[in-house]
Write an enzyme that holds these catalytic residues in place. Sequence first.
Site, PDB file in Angstrom:
ATOM      1  N   GLU A 461       1.335  -1.379  -0.373  1.00  0.00           N
ATOM      2  CA  GLU A 461      -0.129   0.049   0.138  1.00  0.00           C
ATOM      3  C   GLU A 461       0.880   1.041  -0.305  1.00  0.00           C
ATOM      4  O   GLU A 461       1.689   1.035   0.854  1.00  0.00           O
ATOM      5  CB  GLU A 461      -0.641  -0.132   1.672  1.00  0.00           C
ATOM      6  N   GLU A 635      -5.843  -5.077   8.472  1.00  0.00           N
ATOM      7  CA  GLU A 635      -5.330  -3.885   8.899  1.00  0.00           C
ATOM      8  C   GLU A 635      -4.822  -3.609  10.076  1.00  0.00           C
ATOM      9  O   GLU A 635      -5.468  -4.546  10.894  1.00  0.00           O
ATOM     10  CB  GLU A 635      -5.584  -2.548   8.694  1.00  0.00           C
TER      11      GLU A 635
END
Length: 694
Positions: A461, A635
């Site tokens: 990311e 996450e």
Amino acid sequence: MISVISCIVFEHDFAFVLMAALVCVCGCLLTTNLYVRLRSSVGARQYLWLFLAGLVGGATVWTTHFVAMLGYVVPFDRTFEPMLTLVSLTTAIVTASFGFWITSLMNNRFFIGFGGMVIGMGIAVMHYLGMAAYQIPALLDWDETYVVASVFLAAAFAAAATLTGAEVEGRKGVVLSSLLMVLGIVGLHFTGMTGLTVLPFRGLDVPLQTISDQFMLFSVVGVTGIVLASVAAAFLIESQGMEEASLTYKHLALHDPLTGVPNRFHLRERLNEELRQLTGRSSGGLGVIAINLNRFKDINDLHGHAVGDMVLREVAKRLSGVLGPGEYVARIGGDEFVAIKVGVRSADELEPFGERLKVEVNRPILWDHNRISLTCSLGAALAPHHGREVEELLVRANLAVEACGKQAGEDFIIFSSKMEEESRHRAAIAIDLRSAAQNGQLELHYQPQNETATRGLQGFEALVRWRHPEHGLISPVEFIPVAEETGLILEIGRWVLNTACMTAAKWPDRFSVAVNVSAFQLAQDTLPLQVASALAKSGLAPSRLEIEITESGVITDQAHALEIVMALKELGVSVAMDDFGTGYSSLSTLQSFPFDKIKIDREFVKSLGDSQQSSAIIRSTILLGASLGIPVLAEGVETEEQLAILKMEGCKAVQGYLFGRPQPEAEAERLIDLDDQRLQGNQVTSSRVVPIRA
């Protein structure tokens, strides 16, 4: 012209001529004024002015005529026939009313002029009916030339008067129109009277039933008095109406039209007045509380603006209902209210007032069998401790409200100087941020995303960082909100997208890159074009780019957001729902949008193992993703215990500090090399395995 003047001078009593002139001038001024009001009015009020204009206009002509006739000198007894006298008055009023009505039909010169001609013709008819009512022992012989001329003068001057009153604005128009009307009446009367020859006829007596001069004079005075009383009453009503209208306009100017409570202008007036009295007040200071409704935008988006307006009205009603002496509330815009309390010396004295307001706002609102929950944030400033100026106090109360949003669990904060320092710091950040991208101060860090089962690297990311020349590395938590407030997020977002694609294009094809897109970016029609341009410039395959969006980015305008998402998917890129579970209605959003991945928010993972609720939410999300065929990534994974639970629950991918923090491009390349070595090691191990033969 000489004959007309001779008629005035030698055939009339000058005292009566002056009286007639005074009546004519005053009556015409009043009539024209009423005519102007008639043209500027609508509805029932227009009919009032039409009636009065016809009444005053007709009575003015009639009174002028008969006062002048009382002054007409003849060597005989004379009187007036009652029926014709009454008919002449009625004719004057009716024709004047009809003429004024025609002028008011439309704003057209023809209609206005024609209406004036009707009024002039009515004056002529009244005059000659009045002369027919004039009784003397003689025959009246009329010169047709003067009669026609008198009628023409009346019609022409009356038409000119109505046109002037309609086209010339202000006092000048009234005066000129009145003068033309006077000329029409006077011209008609004295021109007509000049064409009159009185032929004495012996033996012709004045009928006994007729009206004497004294009675006629009394009638003229009576009609004038009635007319003046009617007009005075009308003007009194009008002045009262104007006063009421003025009060209404003042109220509208100082109050919020939606809720009815005072508005920003009223608030400033009240605060100014209270602050002026502050010096001489012995009972303490002044407290200003800014009240912001939390997530009010979600109510508007989910239920519509009509429900949002209803909520604002209910909040205003509740706040107003709990006010005591020295307390005041105003709506200054949107979902923002401000309350004032006079006579407080400290924050301890102000807090009970704030608590009372908060309790009222936080009570659920029942609507159409629904229960709307509402909360608020309150920020307060005290005078004179935090300032003696209106703007200073309002700004500082708003700074305190903003601080509420940043401090979890806080809903009422008193201003402190630290808040102002932070505000100046944010302003400085906004100034420096404008040149950060051009000066090469922005950089991308990449956080790895890994498979849960094998720990193998899937991709990264891309997360933006700002390396300030003076302050060092600035967290996105500090500058991203500022970028969104100032609109700089569009430029920064474009740079992040281009840079991430350029970097990922150098990686092996099995690795993808995820890029966050803010709500502000998603609202732009140009986002798909920017993504297509970044892919074309970098040569990155669309399937290797993942666009992450949050629910807050789609909830504002779901139809537009869906169009953008579909356009992105047509490019071949994947779209992930970020921070799943934290939105207002994540399941509804998931149902409406064709997401390719669900990312569980780190807050649920953080309490995994300690909170049954978090475990249940994560388990449900993983099952939901499996049933919909959508991969799930968790996450914020920081411990082996969290990883083990996620693996057991069937979560396929993870991201967090356990596998690496966001790192510069060079560190991402090192992780890629390590993953290549891992794969090569697996291949070597597999090649050395000897199959067992049966």
